[in-house]
Scaffold this active site. Structure first.
Site, PDB file in Angstrom:
ATOM      1  N   GLY A 128       0.802  -1.222   0.000  1.00 45.94           N
ATOM      2  CA  GLY A 128       0.000   0.000   0.000  1.00 45.94           C
ATOM      3  C   GLY A 128       0.828   1.262   0.000  1.00 45.94           C
ATOM      4  O   GLY A 128       0.428   2.278   0.563  1.00 45.94           O
ATOM      5  N   LEU A 132      -8.864 -29.198  -9.245  1.00 43.97           N
ATOM      6  CA  LEU A 132      -8.683 -28.592 -10.569  1.00 43.97           C
ATOM      7  C   LEU A 132      -7.895 -29.523 -11.485  1.00 43.97           C
ATOM      8  O   LEU A 132      -8.202 -29.658 -12.673  1.00 43.97           O
ATOM      9  CB  LEU A 132      -7.974 -27.242 -10.419  1.00 43.97           C
ATOM     10  CG  LEU A 132      -8.815 -26.097  -9.860  1.00 43.97           C
ATOM     11  CD1 LEU A 132      -7.930 -24.961  -9.369  1.00 43.97           C
ATOM     12  CD2 LEU A 132      -9.805 -25.594 -10.908  1.00 43.97           C
ATOM     13  N   HIS A 141      -5.119 -11.271   2.555  1.00 44.30           N
ATOM     14  CA  HIS A 141      -6.444 -10.932   2.033  1.00 44.30           C
ATOM     15  C   HIS A 141      -7.518 -11.340   3.027  1.00 44.30           C
ATOM     16  O   HIS A 141      -7.433 -12.396   3.652  1.00 44.30           O
ATOM     17  CB  HIS A 141      -6.703 -11.638   0.694  1.00 44.30           C
ATOM     18  CG  HIS A 141      -5.845 -11.126  -0.412  1.00 44.30           C
ATOM     19  ND1 HIS A 141      -5.553 -11.861  -1.538  1.00 44.30           N
ATOM     20  CD2 HIS A 141      -5.203  -9.942  -0.566  1.00 44.30           C
ATOM     21  CE1 HIS A 141      -4.780 -11.156  -2.339  1.00 44.30           C
ATOM     22  NE2 HIS A 141      -4.553  -9.986  -1.770  1.00 44.30           N
ATOM     23  N   VAL A 177      -2.312 -27.847 -13.812  1.00 46.94           N
ATOM     24  CA  VAL A 177      -1.931 -27.386 -12.477  1.00 46.94           C
ATOM     25  C   VAL A 177      -0.461 -27.720 -12.237  1.00 46.94           C
ATOM     26  O   VAL A 177      -0.090 -28.901 -12.267  1.00 46.94           O
ATOM     27  CB  VAL A 177      -2.810 -28.034 -11.387  1.00 46.94           C
ATOM     28  CG1 VAL A 177      -2.395 -27.532 -10.004  1.00 46.94           C
ATOM     29  CG2 VAL A 177      -4.284 -27.752 -11.643  1.00 46.94           C
ATOM     30  N   GLU A 205      -7.718 -32.803 -11.281  1.00 46.09           N
ATOM     31  CA  GLU A 205      -8.559 -33.947 -11.627  1.00 46.09           C
ATOM     32  C   GLU A 205      -9.626 -33.569 -12.646  1.00 46.09           C
ATOM     33  O   GLU A 205     -10.052 -34.404 -13.446  1.00 46.09           O
ATOM     34  CB  GLU A 205      -9.202 -34.512 -10.361  1.00 46.09           C
ATOM     35  CG  GLU A 205      -8.192 -35.151  -9.406  1.00 46.09           C
ATOM     36  CD  GLU A 205      -8.838 -35.574  -8.084  1.00 46.09           C
ATOM     37  OE1 GLU A 205     -10.039 -35.273  -7.888  1.00 46.09           O
ATOM     38  OE2 GLU A 205      -8.136 -36.178  -7.253  1.00 46.09           O
TER      39      GLU A 205
END
Length: 904
Positions: free
Chosen positions: A121, A582, A563, A589, A584
């Site tokens: 920031g 993801l 976050h 990935v 599978e």
């Protein structure tokens, strides 16, 4: 984007770095931790209270950083995981901090990882210094048999001046040079963003001058490659020769193939089908309006809410290098100023962009606008967004602010769904469509735009949560493929206005996008919708995915990452589980973020081999001149300053008077006299000198309404003039005849004394020359009716001054003059003048030449001006309070005479 509204992070290893006194933990940072019987505690720091993280008391360093964070517009986070560990991190960016922790854990460093945290920031140099010295202090308390490593990492910054923040880190490294050497600390640095070359240069220089091993890398090195180097899993690469400054791209004027980050705008414009943004259309029967598939095009026009001139100029520069015909910013809205024209640059020429006080005026004047970029604060972001959605011409809104209450965000999402508006954010840097449009600060400075080839479209579209990591994706994709087609950072809040699925499905339906990259993270289940869409055949384009936060499963307790939405509440929300799902489902990935670039390149090369992607020829983009202010900051130009000052500096974290911070001014209790000493004489004067200055101000504050200065002030006040005008009219009367005798008396008496002239010789000479002795004489006071102001000052001076040679000389002159006439006394102006010369010459703070110079340039009259200003202001207020009317001098107090030639 970082989030200032997340809880303190858990640390796991029991260690109490404080001592107890009467049941209260006493900290070396002026903090207090109240310990209760059940060991539940809270840290108090000023007016801020910090809850204990997950049932253990906060370390004082954590509380210190939390306090800095609470008082700063930047984001500063610190959690101690294992204070005895050998791997320490200082990472810029909420998303990047997670990625570095992931990589350390993937490479087997979880047991030695000492801390988790971030600074982001755009923190100031001082804030970064405070953060860095806290880290260095912690890591140099216990030695490790294998030495220690410090990883100073980060993604490519969008708007943070990397050099400024690194200068704070460099200061801390210099302060801890000896402990760092004793603890055998090796430092690895990787960073990119505005002015990063200068930042890397100063970081490398401090390594050479201190002897501390510091390995420095820029954007040419994969973001997490330094982790493998630090942990010994890969050789330390040779440090490439860095560009001298951020401006290398901007200053290149060649049109050949050697142009860095070369463009191919023309060929892409010819070979690609352009899909212009079509407004959302009303569904029948009152159903929700369908959202637009294409958010941005070369004709997209936007309104920017807020006076974000730097962001707007960045958008215009991007438009220019993309060869847009018109600027993408049509207008700005700012209720606090508004209704004027703001000057910006369009390439080489200046243009004006209108600024309106309200949204309705802007919308009426600019019906072609379809995007709002909302820089409103978290307090007003919802109202301005909801108002804008009332205008059907708007189909995309980017909300930059973070920390918007989740209830407000849900209302915004509901309204946007009903009206067919796509929301990007909150807590986002925005998004970018190369060759077409960018939101605010997305993509960073122009040098990064060019380096990442964002001035023309590629074949890869991506979606990310993190703004900083989206810039990193720009870099990775530009180095491994033909570039980015579009990229969006949906924001790090728990409830983003649009989700991964929204954008991935858009990319699936967008001609020109041949492959998709998604950077997910721990928390939520949105990634499983991507899995389902792939399995169902809704998504057929290759998708490369990676979810950050895999380190969380290796920790023994829950951790709140940078976050607000990065928190797994169940096993399915962990990054490990989502990456597996993801893979599978058929997504590509990688094994870790470290290999993400390799996986993207693998998929891209396969598409090229199959003929799906046909790389186009590059064409250089237009050259954009650099702003003067940025060129000066980079050290590319020099120009004589219009002003020079050595008494005050307001640019840092706190005001500085002649080298002394304002906090120190108050701590020393030097008072007004000491402050005047700093600003006028650039010295910290002895206490008695400060008191003498204050006494002089008191005795010269006023001398009644009859004197010319007060009289003028009163007349002006009664004429209805304001305070400043009335005060000025009084000050303008000060001169040799009224109030200006301090300097003149000091000069006359000093010259006579220094020349060895006897008092009687001085008096006779002045009489012979027909000159008055300045500082001698009074209308009312005399040797028999002394001026008590002079007597008070004389008593103080005789008691405290180390020498009063010039005052004694003036008093001898007074004996001579009063023997001739009783009212020829040393008056208050004369006394202050000669006593001040004695002070300057004998207080130990000035050389003889310096003391004489202050007299010569008129410093002493300043005492009378400053003191008498108090009285003049008092007379002004008195007249206003008494409601005195216009002053007219009585005619019977005026002698009316004819001109001399007419009276004969």
């Amino acid at each position: 984007m970082h989030s200032k509204h997340c809880s303190l992070i858990l640390c796991f290893f029991p260690l109490c770095p404080v001592v107890t006194k009467n049941g209260v933990y006493v900290l070396d940072m002026a903090a207090k931790i109240d310990a209760t019987a059940d060991y539940i505690c809270k840290t108090k720091w000023g007016d801020v209270e910090f809850p204990p993280p997950f049932g253990r008391e906060a370390y004082p360093e954590e509380a210190y950083i939390a306090d800095l964070d609470a008082k700063s517009g930047a984001s500063l986070k610190l959690t101690l995981l294992n204070p005895r560990g050998r791997i320490w991190t200082m990472v810029a960016g909420g998303g990047a901090s997670v990625v570095y922790s992931d990589t350390i854990c993937d490479l087997g460093g979880v047991d030695e990882l000492a801390n988790y945290g971030e600074y982001s920031g755009a923190p100031s140099e001082q804030q970064t210094y405070d953060y860095a010295k806290t880290i260095l202090s912690l890591m140099t308390r216990e030695k490790h048999k294998d030495g220690k490593v410090l990883i100073i990492g980060g993604s490519i910054a969008n708007f943070t001046n990397v050099a400024a923040t690194f200068k704070g880190i460099v200061r801390a490294i210099r302060d801890y040079q000896v402990p760092l050497q004793e603890h055998e600390v090796t430092i690895f640095v990787r960073r990119g963003g505005p002015n990063y070359q200068e930042g890397l240069r100063v970081m490398g220089e401090v390594g050479k001058t201190t002897g501390i091993p510091i390995h420095v890398f820029g954007t040419e090195t994969h973001m997490t490659a330094i982790v493998g180097m630090a942990l010994g899993h890969r050789p330390i690469a040779n440090q490439p020769t860095a560009a001298a400054h951020t401006a290398n791209f901007l200053l290149n004027t060649s049109g050949g193939a050697s142009t860095p980050g070369s463009s191919r705008t023309a060929s892409f414009s010819e070979n690609r089908t352009r899909i212009e943004g079509s407004p959302a259309k009303m569904a029948k029967g009152g159903a929700p309006i369908a959202k637009a598939t294409t958010l941005f095009s070369k004709s997209t026009k936007s309104i920017v809410w807020g006076m974000q001139t730097r962001a707007v100029q960045g958008m215009l520069d991007f438009d220019y290098v993309c060869s847009r015909e018109e600027p993408s910013v049509a207008a700005m809205v700012y209720p606090f100023i508004g209704d004027h024209k703001q000057k910006f640059y369009w390439g080489h020429k200046e243009i004006l962009i209108p600024v309106y006080k309200n949204m309705s005026d802007a919308m009426k004047k600019h019906p072609d606008v379809d995007v709002l970029i909302n820089f409103a604060s978290l307090r007003s972001a919802m109202d301005s967004t909801m108002e804008t959605m009332q205008y059907p011409q708007i189909h995309t809104i980017a909300i930059i602010a973070e920390g918007i209450p989740e209830a407000y965000t849900r209302k915004i999402i509901k309204a946007a769904d009903d009206k067919g508006v796509t929301i990007i954010g909150p807590a986002t840097v925005g998004g970018i469509k190369p060759g077409c449009f960018k939101i605010g600060n997305t993509g960073g400075m122009l040098d990064n735009i060019l380096a990442s080839k964002l001035y023309r479209p590629g074949s890869v579209a991506y979606v990310s949560r993190s703004g900083g990591m989206s810039n990193e994706l720009n870099n990775i994709i530009s180095r491994t493929t033909d570039g980015v087609f579009e990229g969006v950072a949906i924001g790090g809040d728990r409830y983003p206005g649009s989700v991964f699925t929204d954008h991935v499905l858009r990319y699936q339906d967008t001609p020109g996008v041949e492959m998709i990259v998604m950077l997910g993270e721990i928390g939520g289940t949105e990634e499983y919708k991507i899995c389902q869409a792939i399995k169902q055949g809704r998504i057929t384009k290759p998708v490369v995915c990676w979810c950050i936060g895999t380190c969380a499963t290796m920790f023994s307790s829950e951790v709140q990452f940078g976050h607000a939405g990065a928190c797994a509440n169940q096993a399915a929300e962990t990054a490990v589980a989502k990456n597996q799902a993801l893979k599978e489902a058929g997504a590509f990935v990688p094994k870790s973020f470290d290999e993400l670039g390799e996986m993207i390149k693998f998929v891209y090369d396969d598409l090229v081999a199959k003929g799906v992607i046909q790389p186009a020829e590059e064409v250089p983009p237009p050259t954009v001149p650099m702003d003067y202010s940025w060129a000066r900051e980079l050290g590319l130009i020099r120009k004589p300053a219009s002003f020079m000052t050595s008494i005050c500096d307001e640019r840092g974290q706190e005001l500085i008077y002649a080298g002394m911070p304002i906090t120190e001014v108050f701590k020393t209790e030097m008072g007004l006299g000491g402050t005047l000493g700093l600003l006028w004489f650039q010295r910290r004067l002895p206490r008695y000198a400060c008191q003498f200055i204050e006494m002089c101000l008191m005795v010269t504050a006023d001398h009644g309404p009859a004197v010319s200065g007060a009289h003028n002030t009163i007349v002006c006040a009664r004429a209805g003039k304001d305070l400043i005008s009335s005060l000025t009219s009084g000050l303008l009367t000060i001169g040799d005849r009224f109030g200006g005798a301090l300097d003149a008396a000091a000069k006359q008496f000093s010259k006579a004394f220094d020349s060895g002239m006897l008092p009687m010789e001085f008096v006779n000479k002045m009489k012979k020359d027909g000159k008055l002795i300045m500082g001698i004489g009074h209308r009312v006071k005399s040797i028999n009716n002394p001026d008590m102001r002079v007597q008070i000052l004389k008593d103080f001076v005789k008691q405290h001054f180390t020498s009063t040679q010039l005052l004694d000389y003036a008093l001898d002159v007074e004996k001579i003059t009063t023997s001739k006439k009783p009212n020829l006394i040393l008056n208050v102006d004369g006394f202050i003048g000669v006593a001040f010369v004695d002070l300057l010459r004998t207080c130990g703070g000035f050389t003889r030449d310096e003391a004489d110079e202050f007299v010569e340039i008129g410093a002493l009259n300043g005492i009378f001006v400053l003191g008498r200003s108090m009285g003049f202001i008092g007379h002004y207020l008195d007249q206003k309070r008494l409601k005195q009317g216009l002053y007219r001098h009585p005619w019977d107090d005026i002698s009316y005479v004819l001109p001399e030639h007419m009276s004969m």
